[in-house]
Design an enzyme around this catalytic site. Structure first.
Site, PDB file in Angstrom:
ATOM      1  CG  LEU A  55     -49.452  11.552  23.862  1.00  0.00           C
ATOM      2  CD1 LEU A  55     -48.082  12.035  24.331  1.00  0.00           C
ATOM      3  CD2 LEU A  55     -50.140  10.762  24.956  1.00  0.00           C
ATOM      4  CG  ASP A  56     -54.792  15.547  25.493  1.00  0.00           C
ATOM      5  OD1 ASP A  56     -54.069  16.471  25.898  1.00  0.00           O
ATOM      6  OD2 ASP A  56     -55.190  14.611  26.227  1.00  0.00           O
ATOM      7  CB  VAL A  57     -53.441  20.109  22.103  1.00  0.00           C
ATOM      8  CG1 VAL A  57     -52.555  21.353  22.026  1.00  0.00           C
ATOM      9  CG2 VAL A  57     -53.984  19.764  20.736  1.00  0.00           C
TER      10      VAL A  57
END
Length: 403
Positions: A267-269
């Site tokens: 998952l992205d930040v």
């Protein structure tokens, strides 16, 4: 008391009840007309007699009338002739015979629809006594793995040097050994893809693939399966050279902190939500491979109002720089002034796919949370926490990718 007083006393027969007592003396055994005797029921000497009173005529009670016969309630028949009642009762009518279409053959116009057959319900559930994890219901195997069962003799699956099947199941936490024997006799257990009903079968726990009600039993205790509710701002990696918060920072207080784990996907930040952690390489490979099409569920918050037709456009497909992408399902969850909450399900695992799709339709994502991967959901798990999957959840997860 004087002699005169005793003579006028009711006990001496000069009072109200003297006549009744004298009659009782004259006719022993005769009961008083219009009254009932005292103790013992006979009007003997020394017994007190009660009557209706002077000048009050005796009224005999009316005989009780027989209750009419009710065909729907035969207990009210009373003294009514039951034979005559049975002859005059209404003929028996089957339930539903007054409905239009009753008696017509199934499939003909106007015929009643047949009631759906209820599936057989078994008494005991696999992993029914498990305290942790979620109850995920029946297993839905992917369509690509469905097919005719292998016609393999059960004797070929028997391992003389192995362990009895019911003992292996009980040690894996399925149920007690006696309940496991009932499951085998009911045909609910598969060994290497073949249904077995023999209680004496022995298997090798290190190599046998066992399913109960479609749920895969994991016999390797060295494998770990965990769910991490990732907060915003955490990098989806075990170590970050830039010193940003990462997954290993949340494993320090876990009992599996010494295990070599790796995350399934990323998952992205800025994205929050569910991230699977495991040391099962085969499972991680299948969960991320596009051919298995594992569904992922997201909650998306965008600016409102959200016009009609955008959801249909997302389902039909949106043109992106790396090809056309579409969601499997689209549902409006909630709407507040200025904000809309949407649930989307898609199986694509491309980088930032959800954000790019909503950017393409003109609604940039304000907040994005992944709440489910395959059969595993976050539920009410606290953000930033890590929990181990229950045995039933592990079985569902393995079965969802054909393991």
């Amino acid at each position: 008391m004087t002699q005169a007083g005793r003579q006028s006393s009711p006990r001496n027969g000069s009072g109200r009840n003297s006549s009744g007592r004298n009659e009782a003396k004259g006719g022993a055994g005769r009961s008083n007309a219009g009254g009932f005797s005292g103790r013992g029921g006979s009007a003997g000497a020394g017994k007190r007699n009660f009557t209706q009173g002077e000048g009050r005529p005796f009224k005999a009670s009316k005989p009780r009338e027989a209750a009419p016969f009710d065909p729907d309630n035969p207990t009210t028949a009373g003294d009514f002739d039951r034979g005559q009642a049975a002859r005059s009762a209404k003929p028996f009518r089957k339930p539903g015979s007054n409905k239009p279409g009753f008696g017509k053959a199934p499939g003909t116009p106007g015929a009643l629809k047949p009631k759906p057959k209820q599936s057989k319900q078994f008494g005991s559930k696999a992993f029914g006594s498990e305290r942790f994890g979620q109850n995920l219901g029946p297993v839905r195997k992917p369509g690509r793995n469905r097919g005719p069962r292998q016609e393999v003799p059960q004797s070929d699956l028997h391992d003389v040097d192995g362990v009895r099947l019911q003992k292996v199941m009980a040690q894996a936490g399925v149920a007690s050994r006696r309940v496991c024997e009932e499951m085998i006799l009911e045909g609910r257990v598969e060994v290497d893809g073949v249904v077995t009903t023999e209680l004496g079968m022995r298997v090798d726990p290190t190599s046998a693939v066992i399913h109960v009600d479609g749920i895969r039993i994991q016999l390797d205790d060295t494998l770990v399966y965990m769910v991490f509710n990732k907060p915003k701002g955490v990098v989806s990696t075990m170590e970050d050279p830039e010193g940003r918060p990462c997954i290993s920072d949340f494993l320090k207080n876990s009992k599996n902190k010494g295990e070599r784990l790796f995350h399934v996907g990323r998952l992205d930040v800025a994205t929050e939500g569910l991230l699977l952690l495991t040391n099962d390489g085969e499972l991680a490979n299948r969960l991320t491979h596009p051919s298995y099409e594992v569904p992922k569920t997201y909650l998306v918050q965008v600016r409102g109002p959200f016009p009609q037709g955008v959801g249909a456009k997302l389902k039909s497909g949106v043109e992106l720089e790396d090809g056309v992408a579409a969601v499997d399902s689209f549902r409006l969850v909630d709407s507040t002034p200025g904000h809309v909450l949407i649930e989307v399900v898609l199986h694509s695992g491309k980088n930032r796919i959800v954000r790019r799709m909503f950017d393409a339709v003109g609604f940039p994502v304000e907040r994005l949370v992944r709440v489910k991967v395959g059969p595993i959901g976050l539920g009410d798990q606290r953000q930033g926490s890590i929990r181990n999957l229950g045995r039933q959840e592990v079985g569902h997860l393995l079965a969802s990718v054909g393991l």
